[in-house]
Design an enzyme around this catalytic site. Structure first.
Site, PDB file in Angstrom:
ATOM      1  N   ASP A  50       0.819  -1.221   0.000  1.00  0.00           N
ATOM      2  CA  ASP A  50       0.000   0.000   0.000  1.00  0.00           C
ATOM      3  C   ASP A  50       0.852   1.269   0.000  1.00  0.00           C
ATOM      4  OD1 ASP A  50      -2.352  -1.659   0.348  1.00  0.00           O
ATOM      5  OD2 ASP A  50      -1.787  -1.814   2.465  1.00  0.00           O
ATOM      6  N   GLU A 225     -11.696  -0.421  -3.402  1.00  0.00           N
ATOM      7  CA  GLU A 225     -10.935   0.125  -2.279  1.00  0.00           C
ATOM      8  C   GLU A 225      -9.695   0.843  -2.794  1.00  0.00           C
ATOM      9  OE1 GLU A 225     -10.172  -3.321   0.095  1.00  0.00           O
ATOM     10  OE2 GLU A 225      -8.505  -4.025  -1.142  1.00  0.00           O
TER      11      GLU A 225
END
Length: 337
Positions: A50, A225
């Site tokens: 991420d 997401e």
């Protein structure tokens, strides 16, 4: 006020990107159009999921930040040329805040934005003991290396929706600041809408009310997401990942709009997804952060499964250099071997 915004770009026509698909399997993109923007990786060949990206003051070094690993709560690395990256330099958020559960204190998906010459805000996800779900926190620092100092309470929670995760900052043309995030509905078997809301000048106080941008459709495998919102030449590009993060179906896709708050249209094949497993040697690519550097060029970072099968072996960092956006279409190019 300087607030480095997100952005991306490619070649094509907006007329080719209309309407959400209703087919059940994930859409697969396999070199159907010529690509622009070079994908390389792994550039940080260790667990670094991420990744968040920033270029302070528009000048090197670049900084990247990752979800918690064995290297710290928010490990970070730097690069002078967006080609070679240092080993991990330290922990930018060693203490995530009094509101974070002491027994579950990991931090997810950090995103750092610059507001002013020497003022930085980090958005991050952590588990709130009081709320019983993941919430979004904010921390500030006078340097991009930190240590960032957390606010005493989270800035967004949503217990009814299943919690909130994956916050990212955005500056619209004219200087308006926003926060974008995902409602973690899949934790309760619910939908996973992505929302946007205005931020005050401090970069972490929410004002007004939230607006839903997109939510998951059948083609998304039940999930959208990791939003990353950018503006480039009359279009707002909302990049996101779909499908489950621990499978090879994880990808990077995007939606477009003419206003920061929408309405957004998910781009369809052959112009999306932007990246799927197999493209440029990636496996489960996702969690992308894209930034527009002073309206001059666009770079991005994302992660890919180290073992080539799933997230269990960790996810290393990859990058896209000189990404191009054009008329609502984003594309990438795999380097020749």
């Amino acid at each position: 006020m300087v607030f480095l915004s997100l952005a991306i770009a490619t070649l094509g026509s907006a007329s080719a990107v209309i309407a959400a698909s209703t087919q059940s399997p994930p859409v697969r993109l396999r070199d159907l159009v010529k690509r622009a923007g070079t994908v390389t990786g792994p550039v940080i060949p260790t667990d670094f999921p991420d990744p968040g990206l920033i270029l302070p003051n528009g000048m090197p070094p670049w900084y990247v930040y990752s979800t918690s690993t064995s290297h710290g709560k928010v490990p970070f690395a730097i690069s002078e040329d967006f080609t070679e990256w240092t080993p991990i330099q330290g922990d930018a958020l060693p203490y995530p805040g009094i509101w974070v559960s002491s027994s579950n204190s990991a931090v997810w998906a950090p995103d750092v934005r610059q507001i002013g010459t020497n003022y930085y805000v980090m958005y991050y996800t952590a588990f709130s003991e009081a709320d019983g779900n993941h919430c979004i926190g904010a921390a500030t620092s006078l340097t991009p290396a930190g240590p960032f100092i957390p606010q005493a309470a989270p800035i967004v929670c949503d217990a009814a929706g299943g919690g909130v995760i994956d916050a990212s900052g955005f500056e619209a043309p004219g200087g308006a600041l926003y926060l974008v995030w995902k409602v973690d509905g899949n934790s309760k078997g619910q939908s996973t809408p992505i929302f946007i809301q205005h931020l005050a000048a401090d970069g972490y106080t929410l004002t007004g009310s939230a607006t839903q941008l997109i939510t998951n459709d059948p083609v998304d495998g039940g999930i959208v997401e990791a939003p990353s919102l950018v503006y480039w030449e009359d279009y707002y590009y909302l990049f996101f990942s779909s499908n489950r993060y621990n499978t090879l179906y994880y990808d990077v896709s995007y939606a477009i709009a003419k206003s920061a708050t929408g309405p957004y249209t998910k781009v369809q094949a052959p112009n999306a997804p932007l990246l799927v497993s197999g493209d440029c040697g990636t496996a489960g690519p996702g969690g992308a952060t894209v930034i527009n550097v002073l309206d001059r060029y666009v770079n991005a970072v994302f992660h890919s499964d180290i073992n080539g099968k799933n997230a269990s072996g960790g996810r290393d960092m990859w990058q896209i250099s000189g990404l191009t956006l054009s008329n609502g279409v984003a594309t990438v190019n795999c380097p020749k071997k």
